[in-house]
Design an enzyme around this catalytic site. Sequence first.
Site, PDB file in Angstrom:
ATOM      1  N   ASP A 127       9.564   2.667 -10.301  1.00 28.75           N
ATOM      2  CA  ASP A 127       8.272   2.267  -9.781  1.00 28.75           C
ATOM      3  C   ASP A 127       7.284   3.398 -10.096  1.00 28.75           C
ATOM      4  O   ASP A 127       7.696   4.525 -10.352  1.00 28.75           O
ATOM      5  CB  ASP A 127       8.396   2.037  -8.273  1.00 28.75           C
ATOM      6  N   ASP A 129       3.625   3.876  -8.357  1.00 35.10           N
ATOM      7  CA  ASP A 129       2.860   4.370  -7.212  1.00 35.10           C
ATOM      8  C   ASP A 129       3.778   4.849  -6.097  1.00 35.10           C
ATOM      9  O   ASP A 129       4.681   4.124  -5.656  1.00 35.10           O
ATOM     10  CB  ASP A 129       1.932   3.275  -6.682  1.00 35.10           C
ATOM     11  N   GLU A 136      -1.217   5.764  -4.479  1.00 38.93           N
ATOM     12  CA  GLU A 136      -1.296   4.338  -4.769  1.00 38.93           C
ATOM     13  C   GLU A 136      -2.595   4.132  -5.552  1.00 38.93           C
ATOM     14  O   GLU A 136      -3.690   4.282  -4.996  1.00 38.93           O
ATOM     15  CB  GLU A 136      -1.305   3.518  -3.477  1.00 38.93           C
ATOM     16  N   ARG A 172      -6.648  -7.431  -3.151  1.00 33.61           N
ATOM     17  CA  ARG A 172      -7.101  -6.055  -3.324  1.00 33.61           C
ATOM     18  C   ARG A 172      -7.959  -5.894  -4.567  1.00 33.61           C
ATOM     19  O   ARG A 172      -9.002  -5.225  -4.539  1.00 33.61           O
ATOM     20  CB  ARG A 172      -5.887  -5.123  -3.380  1.00 33.61           C
ATOM     21  N   SER A 215       5.657  -1.385 -12.847  1.00 33.16           N
ATOM     22  CA  SER A 215       4.740  -1.179 -11.732  1.00 33.16           C
ATOM     23  C   SER A 215       3.939  -2.421 -11.408  1.00 33.16           C
ATOM     24  O   SER A 215       3.501  -3.147 -12.309  1.00 33.16           O
ATOM     25  CB  SER A 215       3.781  -0.029 -12.073  1.00 33.16           C
ATOM     26  N   ASP A 283       9.988   2.827  -3.848  1.00 34.08           N
ATOM     27  CA  ASP A 283       9.707   3.239  -2.469  1.00 34.08           C
ATOM     28  C   ASP A 283       9.321   2.104  -1.536  1.00 34.08           C
ATOM     29  O   ASP A 283       9.308   2.292  -0.319  1.00 34.08           O
ATOM     30  CB  ASP A 283       8.591   4.288  -2.459  1.00 34.08           C
ATOM     31  N   ASN A 286       8.532  -4.179  -2.272  1.00 37.18           N
ATOM     32  CA  ASN A 286       8.380  -4.875  -3.541  1.00 37.18           C
ATOM     33  C   ASN A 286       9.399  -4.428  -4.585  1.00 37.18           C
ATOM     34  O   ASN A 286       9.590  -5.085  -5.605  1.00 37.18           O
ATOM     35  CB  ASN A 286       6.954  -4.653  -4.074  1.00 37.18           C
TER      36      ASN A 286
END
Length: 328
Positions: A127, A129, A136, A172, A215, A283, A286
């Site tokens: 991943d 971020d 992020e 977002r 990502s 982390d 997702n």
Amino acid sequence: MLQQHDNVLLNWLFSETCETYQHLGCVLYRYQETDYPLSLQADLPYRCRVIFESQCSVQIGAWLALISVDAHIAKLDRQNDLVGFELSTQTPIDELIILFPQEIAAEIVLVQQPLARLNLCGLLVMDMDSTAIQIECIDELAAMAGAGEEVAAVTASAMRGELDFEQSLRQRVAKLAGADAQIIEQLCDTLPLMPGLESMIAELKSHQWKLVVASGGFTPFVGHLQNLLGLDAAYANELVIQEGKLLGEVTGVVVDAQYKASVIAKCAQKWSIASGQCVAIGDGANDIPMIQAADLGLAFHAKPKLIAAADAAIQRLDLRALVFCLQA
């Protein structure tokens, strides 16, 4: 280097002295890490690895001195300055594990499956971020566009697994509509790499591992990391930009949780990665499908849902610890 006043057990382990040590009615046997899969695993099914900063060696030595059963111990040699050893036993050591010191720069990793081999070609899918980098990106872009608080709240909810990823992504990104696209380049120039990332990558590259970022973020940032670090591939979402402005949209297939999971199989097939040699690290919630698709799934400073789904977790150390979770 271990401190001079370390516990005698650690001094024994990290020196070139005798192969056995008598301790409080039990015997400790020293072995080479490579011996375990070859000749020891059938007789020593209970195994853990301890990784720590050298300044924590007093606390680790005191913990190891609590051991009360015969055990085998192997020093773990890696190309960074963390310290590590493997402890394997015939009987469970649950009480010892419960007493492992907290709030210090140290990890205890229970090994409950065959580990990917460090010295064979493998695949690591990361991943981005809060895993490969410390931020992020969507939150930082939103702050630069004046919508930081609104977007950060949605991000936090999505990372906890409370929102559908694609829905939250589009919510977002919509907040970025009208922002100057130059903020992307500005953020690329200041991306803070996660501590230990470059050391980890260098060691894996020395063993011909393939390195990939998958990502739910955006292509300019994964592309920047790919060029900066010499990664083999990078996957992310594409922002729509028109006349130098962000339109608040993404185009193409959304890189969501299932897409990230599919990257494991796609890349393993592309590079003929052997069975057992696929590792993933992330982390957030997702990342659950991705780490479950890998042979070894690691949670890194992760949310509880991911820790529960992962094979192992790195919670207090940086990314240098990853190579200690592989078998030499």
